[in-house]
Design a protein around this motif. Structure first.
Motif, PDB file in Angstrom:
ATOM      1  N   TYR A 196       0.839  -1.199   0.000  1.00 46.94           N
ATOM      2  CA  TYR A 196       0.000   0.000   0.000  1.00 46.94           C
ATOM      3  C   TYR A 196       0.880   1.257   0.000  1.00 46.94           C
ATOM      4  CZ  TYR A 196      -3.543  -3.309   1.810  1.00 46.94           C
ATOM      5  OH  TYR A 196      -4.385  -4.373   1.999  1.00 46.94           O
ATOM      6  N   CYS A 237       1.184   4.494  -2.606  1.00 45.82           N
ATOM      7  CA  CYS A 237       1.026   5.885  -2.168  1.00 45.82           C
ATOM      8  C   CYS A 237       2.274   6.713  -2.480  1.00 45.82           C
ATOM      9  CB  CYS A 237       0.731   5.924  -0.671  1.00 45.82           C
ATOM     10  SG  CYS A 237      -0.880   5.231  -0.204  1.00 45.82           S
ATOM     11  N   LEU A 296      -5.376   4.380  -5.940  1.00 47.58           N
ATOM     12  CA  LEU A 296      -4.806   4.128  -4.619  1.00 47.58           C
ATOM     13  C   LEU A 296      -5.667   3.175  -3.798  1.00 47.58           C
ATOM     14  CD1 LEU A 296      -3.694   7.759  -3.696  1.00 47.58           C
ATOM     15  CD2 LEU A 296      -2.228   5.864  -4.421  1.00 47.58           C
ATOM     16  N   THR A 350      -7.940   1.801  -0.897  1.00 46.76           N
ATOM     17  CA  THR A 350      -8.904   2.393   0.040  1.00 46.76           C
ATOM     18  C   THR A 350      -9.431   1.288   0.941  1.00 46.76           C
ATOM     19  OG1 THR A 350     -10.836   2.010  -1.370  1.00 46.76           O
ATOM     20  CG2 THR A 350      -9.624   4.081  -1.710  1.00 46.76           C
ATOM     21  N   GLN A 362      -6.575   3.879   6.027  1.00 48.86           N
ATOM     22  CA  GLN A 362      -7.106   5.241   6.011  1.00 48.86           C
ATOM     23  C   GLN A 362      -6.022   6.250   6.378  1.00 48.86           C
ATOM     24  OE1 GLN A 362     -10.314   6.022   4.928  1.00 48.86           O
ATOM     25  NE2 GLN A 362      -9.250   7.991   4.808  1.00 48.86           N
ATOM     26  N   ASN A 372      -3.898   6.748   3.350  1.00 54.90           N
ATOM     27  CA  ASN A 372      -4.653   7.526   2.369  1.00 54.90           C
ATOM     28  C   ASN A 372      -4.670   9.004   2.738  1.00 54.90           C
ATOM     29  OD1 ASN A 372      -7.244   8.173   0.625  1.00 54.90           O
ATOM     30  ND2 ASN A 372      -6.566   6.120   0.060  1.00 54.90           N
ATOM     31  N   ASP A 373      -4.915   9.286   4.015  1.00 52.34           N
ATOM     32  CA  ASP A 373      -4.957  10.678   4.474  1.00 52.34           C
ATOM     33  C   ASP A 373      -3.592  11.346   4.320  1.00 52.34           C
ATOM     34  OD1 ASP A 373      -7.601  10.323   5.128  1.00 52.34           O
ATOM     35  OD2 ASP A 373      -7.241  10.054   7.284  1.00 52.34           O
ATOM     36  N   THR A 400      -1.402  10.707   2.167  1.00 49.92           N
ATOM     37  CA  THR A 400      -1.053  10.812   0.748  1.00 49.92           C
ATOM     38  C   THR A 400      -1.841  11.897   0.042  1.00 49.92           C
ATOM     39  OG1 THR A 400      -0.532   8.447   0.690  1.00 49.92           O
ATOM     40  CG2 THR A 400      -0.922   9.522  -1.424  1.00 49.92           C
TER      41      THR A 400
END
Length: 370
Positions: free
Chosen positions: A273, A277, A312, A314, A356, A359-360, A362
């Motif tokens: 992951y 990212c 990406l 999720t 998460q 993700n945040d 990135t």
């Protein structure tokens, strides 16, 4: 000396980390340096710190090497064709014997590499080939990856098998792949066997994909990455001494095959992951993006930016993929449970929260392009 197509004063470079370049060596054969802004490098180090957490208390911090995620991702950003391998048949009493750590991270990397316009393929054990092709098809249907990537197998039929697999017509100047990535892939130990963390030999279930990595090390222009969480994974031979010294059964199970870059994560999927990212961040980095295209052409279009972000990982995508793996009987590595967990850690909240956070880190805020 840093020569650029854009004039900038030393004072400006020093004051703005988004425009201040860092040069990192990503290959010795041939010698290759890449550029990234200090600001983007710091964001990727934040990703590296997140995936280095160890909720399973496996002691993986002893295997950590600073900036392996950054250097591997820089190399992948320059690559045009990438081969990914995964598959760890730790559950030798079950059919299938694979664990569910590895395939999600592999597909996450493939999705972003694909969005960036690179050729991608996955290689796995021949006995699991048809199952992995079906998993890929289901992943497309569930929106985990936009388009299916080829799923291949490699058989060692002679001393030149690996070279013929890696090169067009055996020509070292024409590699089919310029970067190989192993994520949670069973790695060969010093005695030639393959061990799970409990020191059980699973060699009868593993094809010699290691040979592709040892052969790639002899071919200039092909880089390699290993992603692992225990030290018995392909590519983690780079940290073999630390594995032998600090990991349970380390002297016996340690992988003997090194990769150019060894990314350590609390769970190997997290490493995949983070690579996805990091690739996204690099291609939005004003320094790296201009360097990548040699100052020619134009920055990414809004549609490209949207496609990259959509590729990406999720929480919803990874939950869907884990359900697909359960459907095929692929189990949690540590416990053997057929459940929504990986390495004995429940998807919700452990994995979902970490995804998460990645993700945040990135997507917000998005670094501006020049």
């Amino acid at each position: 000396m840093f020569v650029s197509d854009r004039e900038s004063s030393p004072a400006h470079l020093t004051s703005d980390p988004k425009q201040c370049p860092m040069a990192l060596c990503i290959s010795q054969q041939p010698l290759h340096y890449s550029l990234v802004s200090k600001a983007t490098a710091q964001r990727i180090r934040t990703l590296e710190k997140i995936i280095g957490e160890d909720p399973g208390e496996r002691g993986i911090k002893a295997l950590f090497i600073q900036d392996e995620l950054l250097k591997s991702s820089l190399s992948l950003s320059h690559a045009s064709s990438v081969l990914i391998t995964t598959g760890f048949p730790t559950h030798f009493k079950h059919d299938p014997p694979e664990e569910n750590d590895g395939p999600p991270g592999a597909i996450a990397m493939a999705a972003t590499l694909q969005a960036l316009g690179k050729e991608v393929a996955i290689v796995t054990d021949h006995r699991a080939l048809e199952m992995n092709i079906r998993i890929m098809k289901d992943a497309v249907e569930k929106g985990v990856i936009k388009t299916a990537v080829p799923v291949l197998s490699f058989q060692d039929s002679g001393p030149d098998s690996a070279r013929h697999f890696l090169l067009h017509d055996g020509d070292p100047k024409r590699p089919r792949f310029d970067h190989l990535v192993a994520i949670e892939r069973s790695g060969r130990a010093a005695d030639g066997n393959y061990y799970n963390m409990r020191r059980v030999n699973i060699k009868h279930l593993v094809d010699p994909i290691d040979n592709l990595f040892t052969t790639a090390a002899e071919i200039p222009g092909i880089n390699t990455t290993g992603i692992g969480d225990g030290g018995n994974e392909l590519g983690m031979g780079k940290v073999k001494e630390a594995v032998s010294a600090y990991m349970p059964n380390g002297k016996f199970i340690a992988c003997d095959v090194a990769a150019d870059f060894a990314i350590t994560a609390g769970v190997s999927n997290w490493g995949g992951y983070a690579v996805a990212c990091a690739l996204y961040l690099l291609n939005l980095c004003p320094i790296h993006e201009r360097y990548l295209r040699c100052g020619l052409g134009f920055p990414p279009t809004p549609q490209q930016l949207s496609d990259w972000a959509a590729s990406l990982p999720t929480v919803a995508k990874e939950e869907n993929l884990l359900a697909i793996l359960m459907h095929y009987g692929i189990r949690s590595g540590k416990t053997g449970n057929l459940a929504m967990e990986v390495d004995g850690l429940a998807f919700d909240p452990t994995h979902s929260t970490l995804i998460q956070r990645l993700n945040d880190a990135t997507l917000q805020p998005r670094p501006p392009l020049a």
